[in-house]
Structure formats: C-alpha cells, structure tokens
Write a protein that holds these residues in place. Sequence first.
Motif, PDB file in Angstrom:
ATOM      1  N   GLY B  28       0.949  -0.618  -0.422  1.00 29.07           N
ATOM      2  CA  GLY B  28      -0.461  -0.079  -0.457  1.00 29.07           C
ATOM      3  C   GLY B  28       1.088   1.017  -0.236  1.00 29.07           C
ATOM      4  O   GLY B  28       0.390   2.547  -0.549  1.00 29.07           O
ATOM      5  N   SER B  29       2.027   0.948   0.241  1.00 23.19           N
ATOM      6  CA  SER B  29       3.004   2.368   0.444  1.00 23.19           C
ATOM      7  C   SER B  29       3.870   2.658  -0.993  1.00 23.19           C
ATOM      8  O   SER B  29       4.135   3.292  -1.049  1.00 23.19           O
ATOM      9  N   LYS B  30       3.533   1.246  -1.757  1.00 19.20           N
ATOM     10  CA  LYS B  30       4.024   2.372  -3.216  1.00 19.20           C
ATOM     11  C   LYS B  30       3.111   2.409  -4.507  1.00 19.20           C
ATOM     12  O   LYS B  30       2.185   1.967  -4.389  1.00 19.20           O
ATOM     13  N   SER B  31       3.283   2.192  -5.492  1.00 22.41           N
ATOM     14  CA  SER B  31       2.070   3.088  -6.919  1.00 22.41           C
ATOM     15  C   SER B  31       2.337   1.250  -7.409  1.00 22.41           C
ATOM     16  O   SER B  31       3.709   0.673  -7.535  1.00 22.41           O
ATOM     17  N   VAL B  32       1.682   1.084  -7.384  1.00 24.51           N
ATOM     18  CA  VAL B  32       0.972  -0.491  -8.289  1.00 24.51           C
ATOM     19  C   VAL B  32       1.019  -0.418  -9.818  1.00 24.51           C
ATOM     20  O   VAL B  32      -0.096  -0.102  -9.835  1.00 24.51           O
ATOM     21  N   HIS B  33       1.307  -1.034 -10.777  1.00 20.44           N
ATOM     22  CA  HIS B  33       1.115  -1.091 -12.271  1.00 20.44           C
ATOM     23  C   HIS B  33       0.466  -2.023 -12.910  1.00 20.44           C
ATOM     24  O   HIS B  33       1.498  -3.188 -11.983  1.00 20.44           O
ATOM     25  N   TRP B  34      -0.355  -2.175 -13.188  1.00 17.35           N
ATOM     26  CA  TRP B  34      -1.189  -3.525 -14.121  1.00 17.35           C
ATOM     27  C   TRP B  34      -0.878  -3.863 -15.627  1.00 17.35           C
ATOM     28  O   TRP B  34      -1.176  -3.009 -16.025  1.00 17.35           O
ATOM     29  N   TYR B  35      -0.703  -5.223 -16.210  1.00 17.49           N
ATOM     30  CA  TYR B  35      -0.607  -5.088 -17.504  1.00 17.49           C
ATOM     31  C   TYR B  35      -0.824  -6.181 -17.664  1.00 17.49           C
ATOM     32  O   TYR B  35      -1.608  -7.076 -16.695  1.00 17.49           O
ATOM     33  N   GLN B  36      -1.717  -6.326 -18.922  1.00 17.98           N
ATOM     34  CA  GLN B  36      -2.389  -7.264 -19.334  1.00 17.98           C
ATOM     35  C   GLN B  36      -1.906  -7.475 -20.901  1.00 17.98           C
ATOM     36  O   GLN B  36      -1.284  -6.691 -21.576  1.00 17.98           O
ATOM     37  N   GLN B  37      -1.576  -8.874 -21.105  1.00 14.28           N
ATOM     38  CA  GLN B  37      -0.681 -10.348 -21.876  1.00 14.28           C
ATOM     39  C   GLN B  37      -1.534 -10.779 -22.621  1.00 14.28           C
ATOM     40  O   GLN B  37      -1.444 -11.316 -22.139  1.00 14.28           O
ATOM     41  N   ALA B  42       3.493  -8.261 -26.584  1.00  8.95           N
ATOM     42  CA  ALA B  42       4.096  -7.373 -25.795  1.00  8.95           C
ATOM     43  C   ALA B  42       2.855  -6.930 -24.834  1.00  8.95           C
ATOM     44  O   ALA B  42       1.695  -6.803 -24.777  1.00  8.95           O
ATOM     45  N   PRO B  43       2.988  -7.206 -22.830  1.00  5.52           N
ATOM     46  CA  PRO B  43       2.876  -6.077 -22.189  1.00  5.52           C
ATOM     47  C   PRO B  43       1.468  -5.040 -22.547  1.00  5.52           C
ATOM     48  O   PRO B  43       2.489  -4.636 -23.490  1.00  5.52           O
ATOM     49  N   VAL B  44       0.718  -4.694 -21.805  1.00  2.24           N
ATOM     50  CA  VAL B  44      -0.145  -3.917 -22.614  1.00  2.24           C
ATOM     51  C   VAL B  44      -0.688  -3.048 -21.215  1.00  2.24           C
ATOM     52  O   VAL B  44      -0.957  -3.576 -19.783  1.00  2.24           O
ATOM     53  N   LEU B  45      -0.118  -1.795 -20.900  1.00  2.00           N
ATOM     54  CA  LEU B  45      -0.911  -0.809 -19.393  1.00  2.00           C
ATOM     55  C   LEU B  45      -1.733  -1.032 -19.008  1.00  2.00           C
ATOM     56  O   LEU B  45      -2.054  -0.230 -20.092  1.00  2.00           O
ATOM     57  N   VAL B  46      -2.539  -1.653 -17.999  1.00  2.13           N
ATOM     58  CA  VAL B  46      -4.164  -1.274 -17.994  1.00  2.13           C
ATOM     59  C   VAL B  46      -4.203  -0.689 -17.075  1.00  2.13           C
ATOM     60  O   VAL B  46      -5.390   0.850 -17.229  1.00  2.13           O
ATOM     61  N   VAL B  47      -3.662  -0.540 -15.476  1.00  2.00           N
ATOM     62  CA  VAL B  47      -3.533   0.587 -14.835  1.00  2.00           C
ATOM     63  C   VAL B  47      -2.591   1.046 -13.504  1.00  2.00           C
ATOM     64  O   VAL B  47      -1.533  -0.229 -14.414  1.00  2.00           O
ATOM     65  N   TYR B  48      -2.571   1.941 -13.920  1.00  2.00           N
ATOM     66  CA  TYR B  48      -0.679   2.916 -13.369  1.00  2.00           C
ATOM     67  C   TYR B  48      -1.265   3.382 -12.503  1.00  2.00           C
ATOM     68  O   TYR B  48      -2.552   4.363 -11.651  1.00  2.00           O
ATOM     69  N   ASP B  49      -0.454   2.982 -11.302  1.00  2.00           N
ATOM     70  CA  ASP B  49      -0.239   4.603 -10.157  1.00  2.00           C
ATOM     71  C   ASP B  49      -1.340   4.076  -8.781  1.00  2.00           C
ATOM     72  O   ASP B  49      -2.318   5.117  -8.538  1.00  2.00           O
ATOM     73  N   ASP B  50      -1.315   2.821  -8.737  1.00  2.00           N
ATOM     74  CA  ASP B  50      -2.779   1.889  -8.203  1.00  2.00           C
ATOM     75  C   ASP B  50      -4.111   2.211  -9.194  1.00  2.00           C
ATOM     76  O   ASP B  50      -4.573   0.335  -8.939  1.00  2.00           O
ATOM     77  N   SER B  51      -4.360   3.219  -9.899  1.00  2.00           N
ATOM     78  CA  SER B  51      -5.945   3.186  -9.356  1.00  2.00           C
ATOM     79  C   SER B  51      -6.322   3.872 -10.759  1.00  2.00           C
ATOM     80  O   SER B  51      -7.463   4.030 -11.842  1.00  2.00           O
TER      81      SER B  51
END
Lengths: 119, 109
Positions: B28-37, B42-51
């Motif tokens: 929770g103290s970090k920024s989380v990013h999510w990728y769809q592959q 290649a992976p695609v960023l779907v969510v960045y900086d948590d939300s």
Amino acid sequence: QVQLVESGGGLVKPGGSLRLSCAASGFTFSDYYMSWIRQAPGKGLEWVSYISSSGSTIYYADSVKGRFTISRDNAKNSLYLQMNSLRAEDTAVYYCARSARDSSGYHYWGQGTLVTVSS
Amino acid sequence: SYVLTQPPSVSVAPGQTARITCGGNNIGSKSVHWYQQKPGQAPVLVVYDDSDRPSGIPERFSGSNSGNTATLTISRVEAGDEADYYCQVWDSSSDHPGVFGTGTKVTVL
C-alpha cells in the motif's frame, strides 16, 4: 506516435555475447527513463535493467549483474543492452520499455526480440 | 528482495467481475501498475499508479491498493479480456528495484 523497436536478438552459444538495441521515435528520448524486461518461454515477466534519462543512474537484476551492461545514446535515440557470458537461462524475449520516472508504469513497450542461448 | 505474489489463475463467466490480487509487504505504500498480456504480444499497461487508466483502456478496468494487497478489478468481463495479467512495483529501497508479480491467467468461461 511513440515507437520502440528492438533488434539484435538471435542464437548464441553459452558463454557468448550479444548486443541488443532499441530504437526510439515519436517522443523526446532524452526526457524518459528506459528499462529492459525479459520473458523466458512460457514464463512470466522479469525486470532486467533500468537507466535514467541522463544515464547517470543504472540498476540491474541480480541474475544479470556483472554480465549485462545497459547504456543509451540520447543523440541517436537508442537504448542498448550488452549481454556477455550468456547462459541457457538467459533465453527469452527481451523488451525495451519507457517510463516517465523510475517508479512509474511502463506506458510503452517494444515488440520484443528473441535471444536463444544454446549449443 | 521484494516479492509480489499473484494467484496463478482466475476463472470468470462473461459479464461477471474478475478480481486479481497482488500481495506484497506493505504494498500500500508503493505505486502499483498492472499489465495485460495476450499470447504472442507485448504487455499493455491497463492500470498505473494504483488506480489510473491510460487513455484507451476501458473503464471496466480499475485498481485499488491498501495494506499488503493490491487488486485489479475487471467488471463486465468480455471474452477479449482473457489474458495474463501482471502487477509491478518499483522498490526504491533496493538496488534491483524493478519487480513484477508472478502473473495471473484470466480465463473467461
């Protein structure tokens, strides 16, 4: 539009060397941080290395430290990964990716280049 | 080194909601990013900086992050959402700060 195009992959024997390149276009390359990320066949993503926009800060994964060297040429809009002492476990698709800062997500990725280490 | 743990697989029926968790110490103290592959891509960023969502990503994709767990939620799941999903953080306290999660295969039934 932003484009990242990797090249330099191929088949190399264990202990050999290879130099990957990533050609960037469509943005001011010198403003952005760059990373290499790899994916072994059938496996997950593995972060490999990072270089800051100026090249002054560099990090490596433990698995490649001492064998791989990341660099960039902002005048040529290019990112590089020199890979020495290659091992079978380095076999993977290697992606270059762009981030706005060290902790930000990778908004843009290249299509990847395959490195195969085999005798 | 910092470890991010994801469930290997999640199955969901079309139109339902898929939730993919990413566990890490005080994530929770970090920024989380999510990728769809998707396969062969290649992976695609779907969510960045948590939300936050990049432009072009449907509102059906959302993220949250608190405590030791970050979550990617896919609402009204479609067949095209079938893919591998990875979380990622930057562990600034480490000298090898880039970290990806173990990955989750989302199957649309």
